[in-house]
Design an enzyme around this catalytic site. Structure first.
Site, short mmCIF file in Angstrom:
data_model
loop_
_atom_site.label_atom_id
_atom_site.label_comp_id
_atom_site.label_asym_id
_atom_site.label_seq_id
_atom_site.Cartn_x
_atom_site.Cartn_y
_atom_site.Cartn_z
N GLU A 197 -6.90 -6.99 -0.01
CA GLU A 197 -7.90 -6.21 0.72
C GLU A 197 -8.08 -4.81 0.15
O GLU A 197 -9.21 -4.31 0.06
CB GLU A 197 -7.51 -6.14 2.20
CG GLU A 197 -7.77 -7.43 2.98
CD GLU A 197 -6.70 -8.49 2.72
OE1 GLU A 197 -6.93 -9.65 3.09
OE2 GLU A 197 -5.65 -8.15 2.12
N HIS A 266 -2.05 -10.58 14.22
CA HIS A 266 -3.40 -11.08 13.97
C HIS A 266 -4.30 -10.92 15.19
O HIS A 266 -5.36 -11.54 15.26
CB HIS A 266 -3.36 -12.56 13.57
CG HIS A 266 -2.67 -12.83 12.28
ND1 HIS A 266 -1.31 -12.75 12.13
CD2 HIS A 266 -3.15 -13.16 11.05
CE1 HIS A 266 -0.98 -13.03 10.88
NE2 HIS A 266 -2.09 -13.28 10.21
#
Length: 463
Positions: A197, A266
């Site tokens: 990322e 998450h």
């Protein structure tokens, strides 16, 4: 009344799975959190946990059954005091749309389902959307389809727009939001990236600084923490630090907040994090129409935009205007339901609790006005204040944590601009102050609920 256990989805794109094994037998007592069955697909295995207590009254789908559709009743739980004679009283579940069959951009859309009747009294009145001309034809779409169409339309309109991220191309998107884009626009404009990322967010920021218009997809905004230096120190601050010489027209988009049993790392809601930063615009839509219109606006915006989607909402359907160029301006809230007794303010999946609560409050004669913020930065303070001046009461609803949350900012603005109009303190409903648990029963307790919103609204109404 007996409670039906439905076939769960392992992901928003799952349509069916195999019921591998029953771990409880008919007649056995069930406690909340007990593992009652195992289901599997070609990619994963999952335990089915009971979220209610009682007795396993009847197994509807035997173990070993393959290709069980998501939301199919698989068992019935009897509450205390119920017997096998009560099994016939179990409610039939509402028919659900297929979880992930996202048609390619040119596919025809299904007819709109008939809306359910609103509560009798007081009558809910939704203000017309000012962005939609009267008499506009509407089509029914899932939110993932609306997002995909927004990207496809902007990519056709502007050759500088491209999409990049993990699995956006060959796999058609981790949540099938980019389905069909690779086939239409090719690998030069729909780019699969490595699992890094920080790296691909930096490439996107650099491309934006040279005049391109990247749409950077994060598989989840939890992973964007790896890229937060690129987002904040590079994308958000460069326009100011360069004296207005270097812009950064870029959209960072992907699912934000809790999904279903994906645990603490998450499930975090980053609404407050990003809305704290000067230089960023932050959008968090709830409906399919808003998802499309706001994403198109975000792609055209010359500033970096954080576009917070919600994994739970991807498969939800809604009415989307059939217009050649449907764009909703960033920074405008919408009154989804008009009312006079209390203002309920939310955004994204928080609107689910807000609207359910408004329906329940109506049964008790409390007329709630529900505002969907849609944009968190810049925040539409005017719409909030005008509503609170009318109702005299306010409740904010968010899945994120209360401390330093968006609800706290809303409460402060109400205090600053409408203190003399308040008949009760502003009340916040939020996620509980704990990391998100993995267990289904604890996850349910950690998130807000419509019942908590009802309780808060009644409290500020002194009911």
């Amino acid at each position: 009344m007996p409670i039906q256990v439905l076939m769960p989805a392992l992901s928003p794109t799952m349509e069916k799975g195999n019921l591998a094994k029953w771990l409880k037998k008919e007649g056995e007592p069930i406690k909340s959190g007990d593992v009652i069955a195992e289901i599997e697909t070609d990619k994963a295995t999952m335990e089915v946990e009971a979220t209610d207590e009682g007795t396993l009254g009847k197994i509807l789908i035997p173990e070993g059954t393959a290709d069980v559709a998501v939301n199919t009743p698989i068992a019935t739980i009897l509450a205390d005091g119920e017997s096998a004679a009560d099994l016939a009283k179990a409610p039939a579940p509402a028919k659900q749309e297929k979880a992930a069959e996202s048609a390619p951009p040119a596919a025809a859309k299904a007819e709109a389902p008939q809306p359910k009747a609103a509560p009798a009294a007081p009558q809910a009145v939704a203000e017309p959307d000012p962005e939609v001309p009267a008499g506009t034809e509407m089509v029914t779409q899932t939110i993932r389809e609306a997002l995909r169409d927004a990207m496809a339309e902007e990519m056709r309109r502007d050759a500088d727009v491209f999409v990049m991220g993990e699995e956006v191309a060959e796999y058609q998107g981790a949540y099938k939001v980019t389905q069909g884009l690779l086939q239409e626009f090719g690998a030069r404009r729909v780019i699969d990236t490595p699992i890094t990322e920080h790296g691909f967010a930096g490439v996107g920021v650099g491309a934006a600084m040279t005049g391109l218009k990247p749409i950077v997809e994060f598989m989840t905004f939890n992973f964007a923490m790896q890229a937060i230096d690129q987002i904040i120190n590079s994308a958000a601050k460069t326009l100011y630090m360069s004296g207005g010489q270097m812009g950064c027209s870029i959209v960072f988009r992907g699912p934000n907040g809790a999904a279903a049993r994906v645990a603490a790392q998450h499930s975090q809601d980053y609404s407050a994090w990003y809305s704290h930063i000067p230089g960023l615009k932050v959008v968090a839509p709830y409906s399919a129409a808003d998802a499309k219109g706001l994403l198109k606006a975000a792609i055209r915006d010359p500033n970096p935009v954080i576009f917070l989607e919600n994994e739970v909402l991807y498969g939800h359907t809604g009415q989307v205007p059939k217009l050649d160029d449907f764009v909703i301006p960033i920074g405008k809230a919408r009154i989804v339901r008009s009312g006079s007794h209390v203002t309920i303010i939310s955004w994204s999946n928080g609107m689910t609790y807000a609207l359910k609560a408004a329906d329940e409050l109506a049964k008790d004669g409390i007329d709630a006005e529900v505002i969907d913020l849609r944009t968190l930065r810049p925040m539409d303070t005017e719409t909030i204040i005008n509503s609170v001046k009318k109702t005299g009461r306010a409740v904010t609803v968010e899945e994120g944590w209360a401390q330093s949350g968006v609800g706290a900012e809303i409460a402060a603005r109400i205090m600053e601009n409408a203190f003399d109009y308040l008949d009760a303190p502003v009340t916040r409903v939020s996620g509980k102050d704990v990391p998100m648990p993995y267990a289904a029963n604890l996850e349910k307790l950690a998130l807000p609920s419509a019942a908590e919103v009802v309780e808060a609204a009644k409290a500020v109404c002194y009911r």
